[in-house]
Design a protein around this motif. Structure first.
Motif, PDB file in Angstrom:
ATOM      1  N   THR A   1       0.753  -1.003  -0.055  1.00  0.00           N
ATOM      2  CA  THR A   1       0.014   0.096  -0.201  1.00  0.00           C
ATOM      3  C   THR A   1       0.724   1.423   0.001  1.00  0.00           C
ATOM      4  N   THR A   2       1.943   1.069   0.617  1.00  0.00           N
ATOM      5  CA  THR A   2       2.924   2.333   0.699  1.00  0.00           C
ATOM      6  C   THR A   2       3.680   2.642  -0.733  1.00  0.00           C
ATOM      7  N   GLN A   3       3.960   1.556  -1.576  1.00  0.00           N
ATOM      8  CA  GLN A   3       4.340   1.700  -2.842  1.00  0.00           C
ATOM      9  C   GLN A   3       3.316   2.466  -3.699  1.00  0.00           C
ATOM     10  N   HIS A   4       2.064   1.663  -3.359  1.00  0.00           N
ATOM     11  CA  HIS A   4       0.918   2.240  -4.501  1.00  0.00           C
ATOM     12  C   HIS A   4       0.824   3.613  -4.245  1.00  0.00           C
ATOM     13  N   LYS A   5       0.667   4.026  -2.843  1.00  0.00           N
ATOM     14  CA  LYS A   5       0.063   5.290  -2.534  1.00  0.00           C
ATOM     15  C   LYS A   5       0.889   6.376  -3.159  1.00  0.00           C
ATOM     16  N   SER A   6       2.353   5.950  -3.121  1.00  0.00           N
ATOM     17  CA  SER A   6       3.243   7.009  -3.572  1.00  0.00           C
ATOM     18  C   SER A   6       3.079   7.284  -4.867  1.00  0.00           C
ATOM     19  N   ALA A   7       2.843   6.195  -5.743  1.00  0.00           N
ATOM     20  CA  ALA A   7       2.833   6.314  -7.252  1.00  0.00           C
ATOM     21  C   ALA A   7       1.341   6.985  -7.467  1.00  0.00           C
ATOM     22  N   VAL A   8       0.281   6.678  -6.706  1.00  0.00           N
ATOM     23  CA  VAL A   8      -0.783   7.073  -6.835  1.00  0.00           C
ATOM     24  C   VAL A   8      -0.711   8.695  -6.772  1.00  0.00           C
ATOM     25  N   ALA A   9       0.089   9.301  -5.772  1.00  0.00           N
ATOM     26  CA  ALA A   9       0.154  10.577  -5.503  1.00  0.00           C
ATOM     27  C   ALA A   9       1.136  11.135  -6.578  1.00  0.00           C
ATOM     28  N   GLU A  10       1.929  10.659  -7.062  1.00  0.00           N
ATOM     29  CA  GLU A  10       2.847  11.126  -8.167  1.00  0.00           C
ATOM     30  C   GLU A  10       1.891  11.377  -9.505  1.00  0.00           C
ATOM     31  N   PHE A  11       1.071  10.552  -9.771  1.00  0.00           N
ATOM     32  CA  PHE A  11       0.479  10.618 -10.928  1.00  0.00           C
ATOM     33  C   PHE A  11      -0.924  11.574 -10.758  1.00  0.00           C
ATOM     34  N   CYS A  12      -1.235  11.828  -9.303  1.00  0.00           N
ATOM     35  CA  CYS A  12      -2.608  12.713  -9.207  1.00  0.00           C
ATOM     36  C   CYS A  12      -2.418  13.929  -9.905  1.00  0.00           C
ATOM     37  N   ALA A  13      -1.169  14.227  -9.850  1.00  0.00           N
ATOM     38  CA  ALA A  13      -0.898  15.718 -10.455  1.00  0.00           C
ATOM     39  C   ALA A  13      -1.020  15.814 -12.010  1.00  0.00           C
ATOM     40  N   ASN A  14      -1.523  14.736 -12.682  1.00  0.00           N
ATOM     41  CA  ASN A  14      -1.936  15.022 -13.963  1.00  0.00           C
ATOM     42  C   ASN A  14      -3.399  15.172 -14.375  1.00  0.00           C
ATOM     43  N   VAL A  15      -3.683  15.956 -13.434  1.00  0.00           N
ATOM     44  CA  VAL A  15      -5.212  16.641 -13.172  1.00  0.00           C
ATOM     45  C   VAL A  15      -5.857  17.123 -14.526  1.00  0.00           C
ATOM     46  N   GLU A  16      -4.916  17.814 -15.095  1.00  0.00           N
ATOM     47  CA  GLU A  16      -5.578  18.664 -16.156  1.00  0.00           C
ATOM     48  C   GLU A  16      -5.904  17.609 -17.453  1.00  0.00           C
ATOM     49  N   MET A  17      -5.171  16.423 -17.599  1.00  0.00           N
ATOM     50  CA  MET A  17      -5.527  15.641 -18.495  1.00  0.00           C
ATOM     51  C   MET A  17      -6.589  14.707 -18.196  1.00  0.00           C
ATOM     52  N   CYS A  18      -6.721  14.440 -16.798  1.00  0.00           N
ATOM     53  CA  CYS A  18      -8.019  13.667 -16.155  1.00  0.00           C
ATOM     54  C   CYS A  18      -9.204  14.474 -16.551  1.00  0.00           C
ATOM     55  N   ARG A  19      -9.019  15.750 -16.217  1.00  0.00           N
ATOM     56  CA  ARG A  19     -10.177  16.652 -16.578  1.00  0.00           C
ATOM     57  C   ARG A  19     -10.721  16.826 -17.767  1.00  0.00           C
ATOM     58  N   LEU A  20      -9.724  16.630 -18.933  1.00  0.00           N
ATOM     59  CA  LEU A  20     -10.134  16.693 -20.139  1.00  0.00           C
ATOM     60  C   LEU A  20     -10.989  15.553 -20.633  1.00  0.00           C
ATOM     61  N   THR A  21     -10.630  14.347 -19.953  1.00  0.00           N
ATOM     62  CA  THR A  21     -11.296  13.168 -20.362  1.00  0.00           C
ATOM     63  C   THR A  21     -12.825  13.156 -19.509  1.00  0.00           C
ATOM     64  N   GLU A  22     -12.750  13.648 -18.471  1.00  0.00           N
ATOM     65  CA  GLU A  22     -13.936  13.800 -17.579  1.00  0.00           C
ATOM     66  C   GLU A  22     -15.024  14.665 -18.460  1.00  0.00           C
ATOM     67  N   GLN A  23     -14.498  15.721 -19.081  1.00  0.00           N
ATOM     68  CA  GLN A  23     -15.221  16.645 -19.797  1.00  0.00           C
ATOM     69  C   GLN A  23     -15.777  15.773 -21.168  1.00  0.00           C
ATOM     70  N   VAL A  24     -14.586  15.404 -22.212  1.00  0.00           N
ATOM     71  CA  VAL A  24     -14.922  15.184 -23.285  1.00  0.00           C
ATOM     72  C   VAL A  24     -15.713  13.566 -23.548  1.00  0.00           C
ATOM     73  N   VAL A  25     -15.298  12.650 -22.379  1.00  0.00           N
ATOM     74  CA  VAL A  25     -15.708  11.457 -22.443  1.00  0.00           C
ATOM     75  C   VAL A  25     -17.090  11.125 -21.527  1.00  0.00           C
ATOM     76  N   PHE A  26     -17.150  11.882 -20.627  1.00  0.00           N
ATOM     77  CA  PHE A  26     -18.141  11.513 -19.514  1.00  0.00           C
ATOM     78  C   PHE A  26     -19.351  12.760 -19.526  1.00  0.00           C
ATOM     79  N   SER A  27     -19.073  13.786 -19.917  1.00  0.00           N
ATOM     80  CA  SER A  27     -19.980  15.025 -19.671  1.00  0.00           C
ATOM     81  C   SER A  27     -20.366  15.569 -20.993  1.00  0.00           C
ATOM     82  N   ASP A  28     -19.794  16.148 -21.809  1.00  0.00           N
ATOM     83  CA  ASP A  28     -20.140  16.871 -23.006  1.00  0.00           C
ATOM     84  C   ASP A  28     -21.333  16.038 -23.581  1.00  0.00           C
TER      85      ASP A  28
END
Ligand code: ADP
Ligand code: SR1
Ligand code: MG
Ligand code: MG
Ligand code: MG
Length: 415
Positions: free
Chosen positions: A159-186
Protein backbone atom coordinates in the motif's frame (compact mmCIF):
# COMPACT_ATOMS: atom_id res chain seq x y z
CA UNK A 1 5.34 31.08 -27.40
CA UNK A 2 7.74 31.22 -24.43
CA UNK A 3 7.28 30.42 -20.76
CA UNK A 4 10.46 30.28 -18.64
CA UNK A 5 12.81 28.46 -21.01
CA UNK A 6 10.09 26.83 -23.13
CA UNK A 7 9.91 27.45 -26.87
CA UNK A 8 7.93 25.73 -29.56
CA UNK A 9 10.29 23.82 -31.84
CA UNK A 10 10.05 23.60 -35.60
CA UNK A 11 12.00 21.51 -38.08
CA UNK A 12 14.82 24.06 -38.16
CA UNK A 13 15.22 24.76 -34.44
CA UNK A 14 14.91 21.03 -33.70
CA UNK A 15 18.19 20.45 -35.57
CA UNK A 16 19.96 22.86 -33.24
CA UNK A 17 18.24 21.26 -30.25
CA UNK A 18 19.45 17.80 -31.29
CA UNK A 19 23.01 19.03 -31.93
CA UNK A 20 23.21 20.35 -28.38
CA UNK A 21 21.60 17.27 -26.78
CA UNK A 22 24.09 14.36 -26.49
CA UNK A 23 21.45 11.76 -25.54
CA UNK A 24 19.70 12.42 -28.88
CA UNK A 25 22.76 13.07 -31.06
CA UNK A 26 24.34 9.79 -29.92
CA UNK A 27 21.27 7.82 -31.08
CA UNK A 28 21.90 9.35 -34.51
CA UNK A 29 25.49 8.13 -34.43
CA UNK A 30 26.52 11.76 -33.78
CA UNK A 31 26.05 12.32 -37.52
CA UNK A 32 23.98 15.47 -37.20
CA UNK A 33 25.26 17.32 -40.28
CA UNK A 34 22.63 15.99 -42.68
CA UNK A 35 19.47 15.18 -40.76
CA UNK A 36 16.17 14.40 -42.43
CA UNK A 37 13.33 15.76 -40.31
CA UNK A 38 9.59 15.42 -40.85
CA UNK A 39 6.67 16.43 -38.65
CA UNK A 40 4.17 13.55 -38.65
CA UNK A 41 1.84 14.39 -35.76
CA UNK A 42 -1.64 13.21 -36.74
CA UNK A 43 -2.95 13.06 -33.18
CA UNK A 44 -5.14 15.65 -31.47
CA UNK A 45 -2.64 17.22 -29.11
CA UNK A 46 1.07 17.32 -29.92
CA UNK A 47 3.86 17.69 -32.47
CA UNK A 48 5.82 14.58 -33.45
CA UNK A 49 8.99 14.60 -35.55
CA UNK A 50 10.83 11.71 -37.19
CA UNK A 51 14.56 12.38 -37.45
CA UNK A 52 16.81 10.21 -39.58
CA UNK A 53 20.62 10.43 -39.92
CA UNK A 54 22.84 8.19 -42.05
CA UNK A 55 23.37 5.95 -39.02
CA UNK A 56 20.29 6.17 -36.83
CA UNK A 57 16.78 7.42 -36.27
CA UNK A 58 14.69 8.85 -33.42
CA UNK A 59 11.29 10.35 -32.76
CA UNK A 60 10.93 13.64 -30.91
CA UNK A 61 7.54 14.57 -29.45
CA UNK A 62 6.82 18.05 -28.08
CA UNK A 63 3.76 19.08 -26.08
CA UNK A 64 2.57 22.62 -26.70
CA UNK A 65 0.44 24.49 -24.14
CA UNK A 66 -2.88 23.98 -25.92
CA UNK A 67 -4.97 21.31 -27.68
CA UNK A 68 -3.52 21.13 -31.21
CA UNK A 69 -6.73 20.03 -32.98
CA UNK A 70 -8.71 22.94 -31.49
CA UNK A 71 -6.05 25.66 -31.26
CA UNK A 72 -4.83 28.15 -28.66
CA UNK A 73 -8.42 28.83 -27.51
CA UNK A 74 -8.23 25.51 -25.58
CA UNK A 75 -5.20 25.80 -23.27
CA UNK A 76 -3.73 22.54 -21.98
CA UNK A 77 -0.80 22.02 -19.67
CA UNK A 78 2.42 21.00 -21.41
CA UNK A 79 3.27 19.12 -18.20
CA UNK A 80 1.42 16.23 -19.86
CA UNK A 81 4.80 15.51 -21.40
CA UNK A 82 6.25 14.71 -17.95
CA UNK A 83 3.51 12.15 -17.31
CA UNK A 84 3.89 10.68 -20.79
CA UNK A 85 7.66 10.26 -20.35
CA UNK A 86 7.26 8.82 -16.84
CA UNK A 87 4.54 6.40 -17.95
CA UNK A 88 6.47 5.36 -21.07
CA UNK A 89 9.52 4.53 -18.96
CA UNK A 90 7.47 2.56 -16.44
CA UNK A 91 5.47 0.73 -19.12
CA UNK A 92 8.62 -0.04 -21.12
CA UNK A 93 10.08 -1.56 -17.94
CA UNK A 94 6.99 -3.73 -17.47
CA UNK A 95 6.33 -4.63 -21.11
CA UNK A 96 9.57 -3.94 -23.03
CA UNK A 97 8.47 -5.67 -26.24
CA UNK A 98 5.40 -3.46 -26.60
CA UNK A 99 6.49 0.05 -25.57
CA UNK A 100 9.17 2.25 -27.22
CA UNK A 101 12.29 3.10 -25.22
CA UNK A 102 12.67 6.71 -24.02
CA UNK A 103 16.10 8.17 -24.87
CA UNK A 104 15.68 11.69 -23.54
CA UNK A 105 13.26 13.86 -21.58
CA UNK A 106 13.41 17.64 -21.13
CA UNK A 107 10.74 18.88 -18.75
CA UNK A 108 11.29 22.58 -19.47
CA UNK A 109 10.87 22.08 -23.19
CA UNK A 110 8.24 19.31 -22.83
CA UNK A 111 10.29 17.23 -25.23
CA UNK A 112 10.51 13.43 -25.31
CA UNK A 113 13.06 11.62 -27.47
CA UNK A 114 12.20 8.00 -28.10
CA UNK A 115 12.66 5.02 -30.39
CA UNK A 116 11.40 5.56 -33.91
CA UNK A 117 8.89 2.77 -34.48
CA UNK A 118 9.97 2.22 -38.04
CA UNK A 119 7.93 1.19 -41.11
CA UNK A 120 6.24 -1.12 -41.92
CA UNK A 121 4.66 -0.24 -38.53
CA UNK A 122 1.50 1.77 -39.05
CA UNK A 123 -1.15 3.11 -36.73
CA UNK A 124 -3.55 0.24 -35.99
CA UNK A 125 -6.62 2.36 -36.76
CA UNK A 126 -5.34 2.82 -40.32
CA UNK A 127 -4.74 -0.92 -40.66
CA UNK A 128 -8.29 -1.61 -39.44
CA UNK A 129 -9.69 0.81 -42.03
CA UNK A 130 -7.64 -0.87 -44.76
CA UNK A 131 -8.89 -4.29 -43.68
CA UNK A 132 -5.55 -5.77 -42.58
CA UNK A 133 -5.50 -8.72 -40.16
CA UNK A 134 -2.91 -8.74 -37.36
CA UNK A 135 -2.65 -12.30 -36.03
CA UNK A 136 -0.70 -11.38 -32.87
CA UNK A 137 -2.58 -8.20 -31.95
CA UNK A 138 -4.84 -9.70 -29.26
CA UNK A 139 -1.96 -11.67 -27.69
CA UNK A 140 0.31 -8.60 -27.59
CA UNK A 141 -2.32 -6.18 -26.30
CA UNK A 142 -3.40 -8.69 -23.65
CA UNK A 143 0.24 -9.00 -22.57
CA UNK A 144 0.78 -5.21 -22.49
CA UNK A 145 -2.38 -4.61 -20.46
CA UNK A 146 -1.89 -7.55 -18.09
CA UNK A 147 1.71 -6.55 -17.29
CA UNK A 148 1.20 -2.81 -16.94
CA UNK A 149 -2.03 -3.13 -14.95
CA UNK A 150 -1.15 -6.06 -12.69
CA UNK A 151 2.31 -4.87 -11.63
CA UNK A 152 1.10 -1.37 -10.73
CA UNK A 153 -1.88 -2.58 -8.68
CA UNK A 154 -2.24 -3.53 -5.04
CA UNK A 155 -2.26 -7.16 -6.16
CA UNK A 156 1.51 -6.71 -6.56
CA UNK A 157 2.51 -3.55 -4.67
CA UNK A 158 2.46 -2.72 -0.98
CA UNK A 159 0.00 0.00 0.00
CA UNK A 160 2.94 2.35 0.64
CA UNK A 161 4.43 1.83 -2.83
CA UNK A 162 1.02 2.10 -4.43
CA UNK A 163 0.04 5.29 -2.55
CA UNK A 164 3.23 7.12 -3.48
CA UNK A 165 2.76 6.21 -7.15
CA UNK A 166 -0.89 7.31 -6.97
CA UNK A 167 0.23 10.63 -5.46
CA UNK A 168 2.79 11.23 -8.23
CA UNK A 169 0.27 10.70 -11.01
CA UNK A 170 -2.55 12.60 -9.23
CA UNK A 171 -0.86 15.73 -10.54
CA UNK A 172 -1.88 14.79 -14.09
CA UNK A 173 -5.15 16.45 -13.12
CA UNK A 174 -5.67 18.59 -16.24
CA UNK A 175 -5.53 15.58 -18.53
CA UNK A 176 -7.97 13.72 -16.30
CA UNK A 177 -10.28 16.73 -16.39
CA UNK A 178 -10.13 16.74 -20.19
CA UNK A 179 -11.29 13.11 -20.23
CA UNK A 180 -13.97 13.84 -17.61
CA UNK A 181 -15.30 16.57 -19.88
CA UNK A 182 -15.07 15.03 -23.34
CA UNK A 183 -15.85 11.39 -22.45
CA UNK A 184 -18.19 11.53 -19.46
CA UNK A 185 -19.93 14.94 -19.61
CA UNK A 186 -20.14 16.82 -22.92
CA UNK A 187 -21.74 14.05 -25.05
CA UNK A 188 -24.68 13.96 -22.60
CA UNK A 189 -25.47 17.70 -22.69
CA UNK A 190 -25.45 20.65 -25.07
CA UNK A 191 -21.82 21.65 -25.57
CA UNK A 192 -20.24 23.97 -28.12
CA UNK A 193 -17.65 21.28 -28.80
CA UNK A 194 -20.01 18.39 -29.63
CA UNK A 195 -20.54 17.41 -33.23
CA UNK A 196 -22.09 14.56 -35.16
CA UNK A 197 -23.01 13.62 -38.73
CA UNK A 198 -25.75 16.20 -39.16
CA UNK A 199 -28.61 16.19 -40.05
CA UNK A 200 -28.73 12.38 -40.10
CA UNK A 201 -27.84 11.89 -36.44
CA UNK A 202 -29.56 15.00 -35.02
CA UNK A 203 -32.28 13.00 -33.29
CA UNK A 204 -29.80 10.32 -32.15
CA UNK A 205 -27.62 12.96 -30.47
CA UNK A 206 -30.71 14.48 -28.87
CA UNK A 207 -31.79 11.04 -27.64
CA UNK A 208 -28.41 10.62 -25.90
CA UNK A 209 -28.90 13.98 -24.15
CA UNK A 210 -32.42 13.01 -23.05
CA UNK A 211 -31.70 9.46 -21.90
CA UNK A 212 -31.92 9.59 -18.10
CA UNK A 213 -30.90 5.96 -17.56
CA UNK A 214 -27.84 6.45 -19.76
CA UNK A 215 -26.93 9.63 -17.87
CA UNK A 216 -27.12 7.79 -14.53
CA UNK A 217 -24.90 5.03 -15.90
CA UNK A 218 -22.32 7.44 -17.27
CA UNK A 219 -22.29 9.31 -13.95
CA UNK A 220 -21.42 6.04 -12.24
CA UNK A 221 -18.60 5.40 -14.72
CA UNK A 222 -17.32 8.95 -14.24
CA UNK A 223 -17.18 8.39 -10.47
CA UNK A 224 -15.20 5.22 -11.03
CA UNK A 225 -12.83 7.04 -13.37
CA UNK A 226 -12.25 9.75 -10.76
CA UNK A 227 -12.20 7.64 -7.61
CA UNK A 228 -10.80 4.19 -8.40
CA UNK A 229 -7.00 4.35 -8.15
CA UNK A 230 -6.61 0.71 -9.16
CA UNK A 231 -3.48 0.74 -11.37
CA UNK A 232 -1.31 2.91 -13.60
CA UNK A 233 -3.47 3.13 -16.69
CA UNK A 234 -2.43 4.36 -20.14
CA UNK A 235 -5.51 6.57 -20.20
CA UNK A 236 -5.93 6.88 -24.00
CA UNK A 237 -5.55 3.33 -25.30
CA UNK A 238 -7.55 3.65 -28.50
CA UNK A 239 -6.48 2.12 -31.82
CA UNK A 240 -4.70 5.37 -32.76
CA UNK A 241 -2.32 4.80 -29.82
CA UNK A 242 -1.11 1.43 -31.10
CA UNK A 243 1.38 0.86 -33.92
CA UNK A 244 1.50 -2.53 -35.61
CA UNK A 245 3.04 -4.91 -38.10
CA UNK A 246 2.13 -8.57 -38.44
CA UNK A 247 4.81 -9.42 -35.90
CA UNK A 248 4.96 -6.40 -33.63
CA UNK A 249 2.60 -4.29 -31.48
CA UNK A 250 3.70 -1.02 -29.82
CA UNK A 251 1.62 1.09 -27.42
CA UNK A 252 2.45 4.83 -27.65
CA UNK A 253 1.08 8.14 -26.34
CA UNK A 254 0.33 7.59 -22.61
CA UNK A 255 0.08 11.32 -21.80
CA UNK A 256 -3.26 10.72 -20.00
CA UNK A 257 -1.66 8.17 -17.65
CA UNK A 258 -2.70 8.16 -13.99
CA UNK A 259 -3.81 5.69 -11.33
CA UNK A 260 -7.33 4.89 -12.44
CA UNK A 261 -9.64 1.95 -13.11
CA UNK A 262 -8.04 -0.86 -15.15
CA UNK A 263 -11.24 -1.21 -17.15
CA UNK A 264 -10.65 2.20 -18.70
CA UNK A 265 -7.71 0.79 -20.72
CA UNK A 266 -9.27 -2.58 -21.51
CA UNK A 267 -12.51 -0.81 -22.45
CA UNK A 268 -10.77 1.82 -24.60
CA UNK A 269 -9.11 -0.86 -26.68
CA UNK A 270 -12.17 -3.12 -27.01
CA UNK A 271 -14.51 -0.15 -27.61
CA UNK A 272 -12.30 1.09 -30.43
CA UNK A 273 -12.21 -2.39 -31.99
CA UNK A 274 -16.01 -2.30 -31.94
CA UNK A 275 -15.93 1.14 -33.63
CA UNK A 276 -13.75 -0.39 -36.36
CA UNK A 277 -16.23 -3.29 -36.61
CA UNK A 278 -19.26 -1.02 -37.09
CA UNK A 279 -17.37 1.10 -39.64
CA UNK A 280 -16.63 -1.88 -41.91
CA UNK A 281 -19.94 -1.72 -43.81
CA UNK A 282 -18.95 1.81 -44.82
CA UNK A 283 -15.67 0.52 -46.25
CA UNK A 284 -17.18 -2.46 -48.08
CA UNK A 285 -17.18 -2.32 -51.88
CA UNK A 286 -17.86 -4.68 -54.77
CA UNK A 287 -14.43 -6.24 -54.43
CA UNK A 288 -14.68 -6.89 -50.69
CA UNK A 289 -17.83 -7.11 -48.60
CA UNK A 290 -15.66 -7.05 -45.45
CA UNK A 291 -17.64 -9.94 -43.92
CA UNK A 292 -14.54 -12.03 -43.23
CA UNK A 293 -12.79 -8.99 -41.82
CA UNK A 294 -15.68 -8.24 -39.48
CA UNK A 295 -15.42 -11.81 -38.21
CA UNK A 296 -11.68 -11.29 -37.60
CA UNK A 297 -12.33 -8.11 -35.59
CA UNK A 298 -14.91 -9.94 -33.49
CA UNK A 299 -12.46 -12.80 -32.87
CA UNK A 300 -9.86 -10.22 -31.86
CA UNK A 301 -12.25 -8.67 -29.33
CA UNK A 302 -12.92 -12.11 -27.84
CA UNK A 303 -9.24 -13.11 -27.84
CA UNK A 304 -8.18 -9.79 -26.29
CA UNK A 305 -10.48 -10.20 -23.30
CA UNK A 306 -9.93 -13.96 -22.90
CA UNK A 307 -6.14 -13.73 -23.18
CA UNK A 308 -6.06 -10.69 -20.89
CA UNK A 309 -8.07 -12.67 -18.32
CA UNK A 310 -5.69 -15.61 -18.62
CA UNK A 311 -2.48 -13.58 -18.42
CA UNK A 312 -3.68 -11.28 -15.65
CA UNK A 313 -4.93 -14.11 -13.42
CA UNK A 314 -1.79 -16.14 -14.04
CA UNK A 315 0.39 -13.19 -12.94
CA UNK A 316 -1.81 -13.00 -9.86
CA UNK A 317 -1.30 -16.73 -9.25
CA UNK A 318 2.48 -16.46 -9.64
CA UNK A 319 2.73 -13.50 -7.26
CA UNK A 320 0.29 -14.65 -4.57
CA UNK A 321 3.13 -14.87 -2.07
CA UNK A 322 4.55 -11.53 -3.21
CA UNK A 323 4.44 -8.05 -1.67
CA UNK A 324 0.85 -7.23 -2.76
CA UNK A 325 -1.30 -6.18 0.17
CA UNK A 326 -4.79 -6.40 -1.33
CA UNK A 327 -5.68 -9.74 0.27
CA UNK A 328 -4.53 -11.73 3.29
CA UNK A 329 -2.36 -14.73 2.48
CA UNK A 330 -4.85 -16.97 4.29
CA UNK A 331 -7.38 -16.13 1.57
CA UNK A 332 -4.96 -17.34 -1.11
CA UNK A 333 -4.33 -20.51 0.90
CA UNK A 334 -8.04 -21.40 0.85
CA UNK A 335 -8.70 -22.68 -2.68
CA UNK A 336 -12.44 -21.97 -2.62
CA UNK A 337 -12.04 -18.49 -1.19
CA UNK A 338 -9.25 -17.68 -3.65
CA UNK A 339 -11.47 -18.77 -6.56
CA UNK A 340 -14.28 -16.60 -5.24
CA UNK A 341 -12.01 -13.56 -4.83
CA UNK A 342 -10.65 -14.02 -8.34
CA UNK A 343 -14.13 -14.35 -9.86
CA UNK A 344 -15.40 -11.28 -8.03
CA UNK A 345 -12.40 -9.15 -9.02
CA UNK A 346 -12.47 -10.23 -12.66
CA UNK A 347 -16.21 -9.87 -13.17
CA UNK A 348 -16.09 -6.33 -11.79
CA UNK A 349 -13.15 -5.57 -14.09
CA UNK A 350 -15.14 -7.05 -17.00
CA UNK A 351 -18.19 -4.90 -16.28
CA UNK A 352 -16.03 -1.79 -15.82
CA UNK A 353 -14.35 -2.54 -19.17
CA UNK A 354 -17.70 -2.88 -20.94
CA UNK A 355 -19.00 0.37 -19.43
CA UNK A 356 -15.88 2.31 -20.40
CA UNK A 357 -15.87 0.71 -23.86
CA UNK A 358 -19.40 2.00 -24.36
CA UNK A 359 -18.54 5.50 -23.08
CA UNK A 360 -15.51 5.65 -25.39
CA UNK A 361 -17.69 4.67 -28.36
CA UNK A 362 -20.45 7.19 -27.63
CA UNK A 363 -17.99 10.10 -27.26
CA UNK A 364 -16.49 9.33 -30.70
CA UNK A 365 -19.92 9.65 -32.37
CA UNK A 366 -21.55 12.64 -30.62
CA UNK A 367 -18.60 14.29 -28.82
CA UNK A 368 -15.73 16.59 -29.87
CA UNK A 369 -13.12 14.11 -31.13
CA UNK A 370 -14.18 11.68 -33.82
CA UNK A 371 -12.39 8.70 -35.36
CA UNK A 372 -11.05 8.15 -38.86
CA UNK A 373 -12.88 4.78 -38.98
CA UNK A 374 -16.12 6.73 -39.58
CA UNK A 375 -14.75 10.06 -40.84
CA UNK A 376 -13.18 8.33 -43.83
CA UNK A 377 -16.61 7.10 -45.03
CA UNK A 378 -17.39 9.88 -47.51
CA UNK A 379 -21.02 8.93 -48.19
CA UNK A 380 -22.69 10.68 -45.25
CA UNK A 381 -25.81 8.51 -45.30
CA UNK A 382 -23.67 5.40 -45.12
CA UNK A 383 -21.47 6.92 -42.43
CA UNK A 384 -24.46 7.91 -40.30
CA UNK A 385 -25.89 4.42 -40.70
CA UNK A 386 -22.70 2.84 -39.37
CA UNK A 387 -22.46 5.38 -36.56
CA UNK A 388 -26.08 4.84 -35.53
CA UNK A 389 -25.59 1.08 -35.23
CA UNK A 390 -22.44 1.64 -33.16
CA UNK A 391 -24.24 4.17 -30.98
CA UNK A 392 -27.24 1.91 -30.36
CA UNK A 393 -24.92 -0.96 -29.47
CA UNK A 394 -22.90 1.25 -27.11
CA UNK A 395 -26.01 2.59 -25.33
CA UNK A 396 -27.27 -0.96 -24.79
CA UNK A 397 -23.85 -2.12 -23.67
CA UNK A 398 -23.56 0.65 -21.10
CA UNK A 399 -27.00 -0.04 -19.66
CA UNK A 400 -26.84 -3.85 -19.69
CA UNK A 401 -23.16 -4.33 -18.91
CA UNK A 402 -23.77 -5.98 -15.54
CA UNK A 403 -25.87 -8.74 -17.15
CA UNK A 404 -22.99 -10.05 -19.27
CA UNK A 405 -20.87 -12.91 -17.98
CA UNK A 406 -18.73 -13.64 -21.03
CA UNK A 407 -17.35 -11.70 -23.97
CA UNK A 408 -19.33 -14.06 -26.23
CA UNK A 409 -22.57 -12.59 -24.81
CA UNK A 410 -21.33 -9.09 -25.68
CA UNK A 411 -20.43 -10.15 -29.20
CA UNK A 412 -23.94 -11.56 -29.71
CA UNK A 413 -25.32 -8.10 -28.90
CA UNK A 414 -22.99 -6.50 -31.48
CA UNK A 415 -23.94 -8.97 -34.19
P1 ADP B 1 -0.77 12.83 -29.93
O1 ADP B 1 -0.49 12.82 -28.48
O2 ADP B 1 -0.84 14.18 -30.51
O3 ADP B 1 -1.96 11.98 -30.29
P2 ADP B 1 0.94 10.61 -30.78
O4 ADP B 1 1.92 10.23 -29.72
O5 ADP B 1 -0.26 9.75 -30.89
O6 ADP B 1 0.52 12.14 -30.62
O7 ADP B 1 1.71 10.66 -32.15
C1 ADP B 1 1.12 11.15 -33.34
C2 ADP B 1 1.58 10.29 -34.51
O8 ADP B 1 3.00 10.32 -34.61
C3 ADP B 1 1.22 8.84 -34.37
O9 ADP B 1 -0.07 8.60 -34.88
C4 ADP B 1 2.30 8.15 -35.18
O10 ADP B 1 1.95 8.18 -36.56
C5 ADP B 1 3.50 9.05 -34.98
N1 ADP B 1 4.38 8.56 -33.90
C6 ADP B 1 4.31 8.86 -32.57
N2 ADP B 1 5.28 8.25 -31.88
C7 ADP B 1 5.98 7.52 -32.76
C8 ADP B 1 7.13 6.67 -32.67
N3 ADP B 1 7.74 6.46 -31.50
N4 ADP B 1 7.59 6.09 -33.81
C9 ADP B 1 6.98 6.32 -35.00
N5 ADP B 1 5.91 7.12 -35.16
C10 ADP B 1 5.41 7.72 -34.06
C1 SR1 C 1 -10.18 17.54 -27.34
S1 SR1 C 1 -10.32 15.86 -27.02
C2 SR1 C 1 -8.90 15.15 -27.69
C3 SR1 C 1 -8.83 13.68 -27.52
O1 SR1 C 1 -7.64 13.26 -28.17
C4 SR1 C 1 -6.86 12.47 -27.29
O2 SR1 C 1 -6.18 11.45 -27.97
C5 SR1 C 1 -7.83 11.97 -26.26
O3 SR1 C 1 -8.54 10.84 -26.71
C6 SR1 C 1 -8.70 13.17 -26.10
O4 SR1 C 1 -9.93 12.85 -25.50
MG1 MG D 1 -2.17 10.01 -30.17
MG1 MG E 1 -1.83 11.91 -27.17
MG1 MG F 1 -11.67 6.56 -27.18
Amino acid sequence: MTTAGFRVLDEKSLIEYIKSTPSLASKLGNEVGDLKIKEVGDGNLNFVYIIVSPSGSIVVKQAIPYVRCIGESWPMTKERSYFEATALKRQHGLSPKHVPEVYHFDRTMSVIGMRYIEPPHIILRKGLIAGVEYPLLAEHMAEFMANTLFYTSLLYLTTTQHKSAVAEFCANVEMCRLTEQVVFSDPYKISEFNRWTTPYLDSDAEAVRNDKVLKLEVAELKSKFCEKTQALIHGDLHTGSVMVTHESTQAIDPEFAFYGPMGFDVGAFIGNLFLAYFAQDGHADQGNDRKAYKAWIIDTVADTWNLFYKKFTSLWDIHKEGPGEAYLHEIYNDIELWELVKQKYMIELFHDSLGFAAAKMIRRIVGVAHVEDFESITDLVKRADCERRALDFAKNLMKKRRTFNTITDVISLAQ
